[in-house]
Scaffold this motif. Structure first.
Motif, PDB file in Angstrom:
ATOM      1  N   GLN A 171     -78.399 -32.920  68.651  1.00  0.00           N
ATOM      2  CA  GLN A 171     -77.256 -33.844  68.939  1.00  0.00           C
ATOM      3  C   GLN A 171     -76.871 -34.759  67.763  1.00  0.00           C
ATOM      4  OE1 GLN A 171     -77.756 -36.756  72.226  1.00  0.00           O
ATOM      5  NE2 GLN A 171     -75.662 -36.535  72.820  1.00  0.00           N
ATOM      6  N   LEU A 172     -75.857 -34.347  67.216  1.00  0.00           N
ATOM      7  CA  LEU A 172     -75.386 -35.250  66.005  1.00  0.00           C
ATOM      8  C   LEU A 172     -74.440 -36.593  66.488  1.00  0.00           C
ATOM      9  CD1 LEU A 172     -75.896 -32.356  64.773  1.00  0.00           C
ATOM     10  CD2 LEU A 172     -74.084 -33.265  62.906  1.00  0.00           C
ATOM     11  N   ILE A 173     -74.857 -37.807  65.763  1.00  0.00           N
ATOM     12  CA  ILE A 173     -74.153 -38.951  66.571  1.00  0.00           C
ATOM     13  C   ILE A 173     -72.608 -38.732  66.322  1.00  0.00           C
ATOM     14  CG2 ILE A 173     -73.663 -41.245  65.963  1.00  0.00           C
ATOM     15  CD1 ILE A 173     -76.604 -41.756  65.225  1.00  0.00           C
ATOM     16  N   PHE A 178     -67.256 -38.265  68.338  1.00  0.00           N
ATOM     17  CA  PHE A 178     -65.760 -37.996  67.947  1.00  0.00           C
ATOM     18  C   PHE A 178     -65.319 -36.675  68.494  1.00  0.00           C
ATOM     19  CE2 PHE A 178     -67.811 -41.233  65.398  1.00  0.00           C
ATOM     20  CZ  PHE A 178     -66.903 -42.463  65.864  1.00  0.00           C
ATOM     21  N   ARG A 179     -66.187 -35.761  68.776  1.00  0.00           N
ATOM     22  CA  ARG A 179     -65.719 -34.363  69.062  1.00  0.00           C
ATOM     23  C   ARG A 179     -65.794 -33.846  70.487  1.00  0.00           C
ATOM     24  NH1 ARG A 179     -68.739 -29.453  66.086  1.00  0.00           N
ATOM     25  NH2 ARG A 179     -67.825 -30.489  64.271  1.00  0.00           N
ATOM     26  N   ASN A 180     -65.056 -34.931  71.467  1.00  0.00           N
ATOM     27  CA  ASN A 180     -64.926 -34.938  72.660  1.00  0.00           C
ATOM     28  C   ASN A 180     -63.634 -35.539  73.242  1.00  0.00           C
ATOM     29  OD1 ASN A 180     -65.578 -37.421  72.918  1.00  0.00           O
ATOM     30  ND2 ASN A 180     -67.635 -36.861  72.616  1.00  0.00           N
ATOM     31  N   GLY A 206     -62.291 -33.206  65.344  1.00  0.00           N
ATOM     32  CA  GLY A 206     -61.689 -32.215  66.575  1.00  0.00           C
ATOM     33  C   GLY A 206     -61.534 -33.030  67.967  1.00  0.00           C
ATOM     34  N   GLY A 207     -61.825 -34.248  68.137  1.00  0.00           N
ATOM     35  CA  GLY A 207     -61.938 -34.940  69.294  1.00  0.00           C
ATOM     36  C   GLY A 207     -60.389 -35.062  69.826  1.00  0.00           C
TER      37      GLY A 207
END
Length: 209
Positions: A171-173, A178-180, A206-207
């Motif tokens: 899990q990257l912070i 920011f990708r959701n 890509g969020g």
């Protein structure tokens, strides 16, 4: 004295192997996985090639943003690891690149093959442990703690990591935030970032929303 020591040693060996009541369980990738892993492929259908994986032989394509790539040999990529409690990753980092703060469910052993990095982790007391590492150096990252790697040298970095699980998770912070489709207003509150910064990072990773 020797007999008690031998007895204790034999018990430790027995205990360590008691949790693996089989020789192997190569994952059957035609069936869905579950919390316990994949169903076993029938032993009669196995060959030596099922126990060999060559996917870490060559560098992966590094990302344009972070200038790094992680090529995994987890159970999904190497089904022979199914149920074995071990896996590996190849990490390639271009000059100026980095592997951002992230965490795994299990411990990680990180070894430098080429290049110079600063690697470290932050414990639950918010104490950072970091150091410059070079070829041949090894560092351990305890389970679930945030850790990172930065290429601080003048050449690309190659490193390998091994994990105490066939599916260590990651899990990257940055991507977690920011990708959701988590509402930007909520991200702003939990990160103390302003609206423009959150929108910029959502666009980069890509969020939405």
């Amino acid at each position: 004295m020797i007999i008690p020591i031998f007895f204790i040693f034999s018990l430790l060996i027995h205990k360590s192997y008691a949790n693996i009541p089989f020789d192997y369980c190569v994952g059957d990738m035609s069936l869905p996985s579950g919390p316990a892993g994949y169903a076993c492929k029938h032993p009669a259908k196995l060959t030596v090639d099922d126990f060999v994986y060559s996917g870490l032989n060559i560098p992966g394509t590094v990302s344009k943003i972070l200038k790094f790539n992680a090529s995994n040999a987890f159970a999904a990529e190497f089904p022979a690891l199914n149920g074995m409690g071990i896996s590996a990753t190849r990490v390639d980092i271009d000059v100026g690149g980095f592997f951002p703060a992230h965490a795994h469910r299990v411990s990680e052993l990180f070894i430098i093959i080429k290049g110079t990095i600063i690697a470290g982790f932050i414990d639950t007391n918010n104490t950072p442990f970091y150091k410059t590492l070079k070829k041949g150096d090894i560092m351990i990252f305890p389970p679930s703690l945030l850790h990172f790697v930065v290429n601080v040298g003048s050449t690309p970095v190659t490193a390998y990591a091994s994990f105490a699980s066939e599916n260590p998770g990651v899990q990257l912070i940055d991507t977690a935030l920011f990708r959701n489709n988590l509402p930007s207003e909520l991200v702003e509150k939990i990160t103390l970032l302003d609206h423009k910064q959150v929108q910029k990072l959502k666009k980069v990773f890509g969020g939405t929303n």
